[in-house]
Write a protein that holds these residues in place. Structure first.
Motif, PDB file in Angstrom:
ATOM      1  N   ARG A   1      -8.047   1.088   5.728  1.00  0.00           N
ATOM      2  CA  ARG A   1      -8.091   1.210   7.317  1.00  0.00           C
ATOM      3  C   ARG A   1      -7.088   0.300   7.838  1.00  0.00           C
ATOM      4  O   ARG A   1      -6.719  -0.632   7.515  1.00  0.00           O
ATOM      5  N   ILE A   2      -6.556   0.752   8.947  1.00  0.00           N
ATOM      6  CA  ILE A   2      -5.392   0.260   9.578  1.00  0.00           C
ATOM      7  C   ILE A   2      -5.847   0.048  11.203  1.00  0.00           C
ATOM      8  O   ILE A   2      -6.222   0.950  11.747  1.00  0.00           O
ATOM      9  N   THR A   3      -5.872  -1.130  11.597  1.00  0.00           N
ATOM     10  CA  THR A   3      -6.296  -1.529  12.962  1.00  0.00           C
ATOM     11  C   THR A   3      -4.856  -1.827  13.634  1.00  0.00           C
ATOM     12  O   THR A   3      -4.191  -2.933  13.159  1.00  0.00           O
TER      13      THR A   3
ATOM     14  N   ILE B   1      -5.931  -3.357   6.986  1.00  0.00           N
ATOM     15  CA  ILE B   1      -4.510  -3.917   7.424  1.00  0.00           C
ATOM     16  C   ILE B   1      -4.763  -4.245   8.950  1.00  0.00           C
ATOM     17  O   ILE B   1      -4.839  -3.153   9.714  1.00  0.00           O
ATOM     18  N   LEU B   2      -4.560  -5.291   9.373  1.00  0.00           N
ATOM     19  CA  LEU B   2      -4.458  -5.542  10.876  1.00  0.00           C
ATOM     20  C   LEU B   2      -3.081  -5.746  11.302  1.00  0.00           C
ATOM     21  O   LEU B   2      -2.477  -6.604  11.012  1.00  0.00           O
ATOM     22  N   ASP B   3      -2.699  -4.746  11.973  1.00  0.00           N
ATOM     23  CA  ASP B   3      -1.087  -4.563  12.019  1.00  0.00           C
ATOM     24  C   ASP B   3      -0.665  -4.864  13.432  1.00  0.00           C
ATOM     25  O   ASP B   3      -0.787  -4.331  14.429  1.00  0.00           O
ATOM     26  N   PHE B   4       0.091  -5.926  13.480  1.00  0.00           N
ATOM     27  CA  PHE B   4       1.053  -6.403  14.534  1.00  0.00           C
ATOM     28  C   PHE B   4       2.329  -6.095  14.389  1.00  0.00           C
ATOM     29  O   PHE B   4       3.006  -6.806  13.653  1.00  0.00           O
ATOM     30  N   SER B   5       3.073  -5.071  14.950  1.00  0.00           N
ATOM     31  CA  SER B   5       4.444  -4.843  14.938  1.00  0.00           C
ATOM     32  C   SER B   5       4.928  -4.145  15.946  1.00  0.00           C
ATOM     33  O   SER B   5       4.270  -3.607  16.781  1.00  0.00           O
ATOM     34  N   ILE B   6       6.196  -3.805  16.055  1.00  0.00           N
ATOM     35  CA  ILE B   6       6.969  -3.113  17.133  1.00  0.00           C
ATOM     36  C   ILE B   6       7.659  -1.671  16.740  1.00  0.00           C
ATOM     37  O   ILE B   6       7.997  -1.288  17.520  1.00  0.00           O
TER      38      ILE B   6
ATOM     39  N   GLU C   1     -13.950  -5.723   1.401  1.00  0.00           N
ATOM     40  CA  GLU C   1     -12.667  -5.234   1.573  1.00  0.00           C
ATOM     41  C   GLU C   1     -11.608  -6.226   1.666  1.00  0.00           C
ATOM     42  O   GLU C   1     -11.881  -7.514   2.123  1.00  0.00           O
ATOM     43  N   ALA C   2     -10.652  -5.972   1.356  1.00  0.00           N
ATOM     44  CA  ALA C   2      -9.431  -7.106   1.489  1.00  0.00           C
ATOM     45  C   ALA C   2      -8.504  -7.122   2.821  1.00  0.00           C
ATOM     46  O   ALA C   2      -7.999  -6.079   3.004  1.00  0.00           O
ATOM     47  N   LEU C   3      -8.655  -8.046   3.609  1.00  0.00           N
ATOM     48  CA  LEU C   3      -8.106  -7.966   4.829  1.00  0.00           C
ATOM     49  C   LEU C   3      -6.704  -8.665   4.904  1.00  0.00           C
ATOM     50  O   LEU C   3      -6.354  -9.603   4.039  1.00  0.00           O
TER      51      LEU C   3
END
Length: 448
Positions: free
Chosen positions: A188-190, A159-164, A266-268
């Motif tokens: 995996r979280i980035t 998971i490519l995480d863009f959040s506040i 992996e599932a992105l």
């Protein structure tokens, strides 16, 4: 907002004597339009006053702006009813803007950062902040359900995480993955090292947040890895010396398969929660559209699914009066919500409203790249996604049921509706937050 307001003598704490307490302030020669707004004030009249003030500031008519502010100051109250409280934050933003064109007003901070001081929350306090109203949890719930469906059959998930909200979304997903019949995947979280300088703010680093998530995942027997892209120390230097535009431009340079160490097995998942609004969509000579560049970059990563959640209002106009109209008729929602279950003097309520005030100040006080709040509606965002080459994914019945169950935990004014493939959180029938899911063109098999 139709609630009637009676004139309040409660003054704002930031009140400037040069604006309101001149020797002749009680006998300021008001125009007919302003005199008509004295006495009993409703939301429509307050909006009219705000627009009068905005027009005066845009034309550098300081005298008229002071007149209108004097009237608004007799309405605004930080401990009054929802309209009065909302007006107090708009007045503060207008004073902030006026200080640049009014020589008698002391200089304020116009670096693009808020003049509103906010204390840093602990992680426990952040959890309470997120749980207070479903403003964030709605998006978490809809997105997590869609993610769970999209990654079925995969033993690795990235998971490519863009959040506040500092990864507050993920404990619920980790818990759901732990219960997956075929066993949990390796997760995996980035996250990016830089985030917008907006609330909520916490007193721990991204790395500490990652350690807390890792401990929770270990407790739930979910294999877990956490990464921060970009140099955290360098990012801290950037935040002091460079604009948000420069920080985000630097962040985009890391959105490459090699930098992210993507794997074919992996599932992105790319998660954007209240994030895209902070990527400038200005197209000026010598610059590029950060928002579209970001979307093109993540599409090129060939994600399994992309989630985009944000507030459903268009506050991207260049005109100050247009932004005031839209902002005033949208941001009454959280003020009205908090009125339903928190006392007027609640510190929790005041802090939450202060964060909304932070948003109002940036929308009203700043221009150019200093104005980082550039929210666009769900419909406008959907068209942007399609133009870049994404296809929308409808939310399944299980997701809709989960969201409805979540809303049942909150006040009765909350609701949900579907518009095309969007899920929309509503308050008393008014749109507040939208949730959408997307795949790049060529992954139509997932939709079916």
């Amino acid at each position: 907002m139709k609630t009637e307001l009676k004139g309040s003598t409660t003054s704002l704490s930031l009140q400037n004597p040069t604006l309101f307490n001149t020797p002749h302030s009680s006998s300021i020669p008001l125009s007919g339009a302003l005199r008509g707004c004295l006495g009993s004030l409703d939301g429509a009249c307050i909006e009219k006053l705000l627009l009068h003030c905005a027009s005066a500031l845009e034309s550098n008519d300081v005298t008229l702006a002071q007149q209108v502010m004097w009237v608004l100051n007799n309405v605004a109250s930080s401990v009054g009813d929802p309209n009065q409280r909302l007006t107090s934050w708009f007045l503060r933003a207008l004073i902030s803007r006026a200080s640049r064109v009014c020589p008698a007003t002391p200089a304020m901070n116009f670096s693009g950062r808020s003049t509103i001081q906010r204390r840093l929350m602990s992680v426990t306090e952040l959890a309470g902040y997120v749980d207070l109203i479903p403003w964030h949890r709605f998006g978490f719930c809809a997105s997590n359900s869609a993610i769970f469906k999209a990654i079925q059959g995969y033993s690795r998930v990235h998971i490519l995480d863009f959040s506040i909200t500092h990864c507050m979304q993920w404990p619920t997903l980790i818990d759901a993955l732990a219960k997956r019949p075929e066993g949990p995947p390796s997760l995996r979280i980035t996250v990016p090292s830089c985030r917008p300088p907006v609330p909520p703010l916490v007193n721990v680093s991204s790395e500490e947040v990652g350690l807390r998530l890792a401990n929770f995942a270990k407790f739930r027997d979910v294999p877990f890895d956490f990464n921060v892209i970009g140099n955290t120390q360098k990012c801290g230097e950037l935040s002091k010396e460079l604009s948000s535009l420069d920080q985000f431009s630097s962040m985009l340079s890391h959105l490459k398969s090699s930098t992210l160490n993507l794997r074919e097995d992996e599932a992105l998942v790319i998660n954007c929660q209240n994030w895209l609004r902070y990527l400038s969509d200005d197209q000026k000579e010598g610059t590029y559209n950060l928002r579209e560049n970001f979307l093109n970059l993540i599409k090129g990563l060939n994600p399994r699914i992309v989630l985009v959640v944000d507030e459903d209002s268009d506050i991207s106009a260049t005109s100050l009066t247009s932004r005031i109209t839209t902002c005033f008729n949208y941001l009454w929602i959280p003020f009205d919500v908090l009125e339903t279950f928190l006392p007027k003097d609640s510190s929790q309520r005041m802090e939450y409203e202060s964060d909304i005030g932070h948003k109002i100040e940036n929308i009203i006080s700043f221009e150019g790249f200093q104005r980082i709040e550039r929210l666009e509606s769900g419909n406008k965002l959907s068209q942007r996604m399609k133009n870049v080459g994404f296809l929308s994914v409808p939310f399944c019945d299980e997701t809709i049921t989960e969201v409805k169950d979540l809303l049942d935990e909150h006040a009765s004014g909350w609701g949900m509706k579907k518009e095309e493939d969007m899920l929309i959180l509503t308050w008393k029938g008014h749109n507040s937050v939208f949730a959408t899911a997307w795949v790049p063109n060529g992954l139509e098999d997932y939709i079916n």
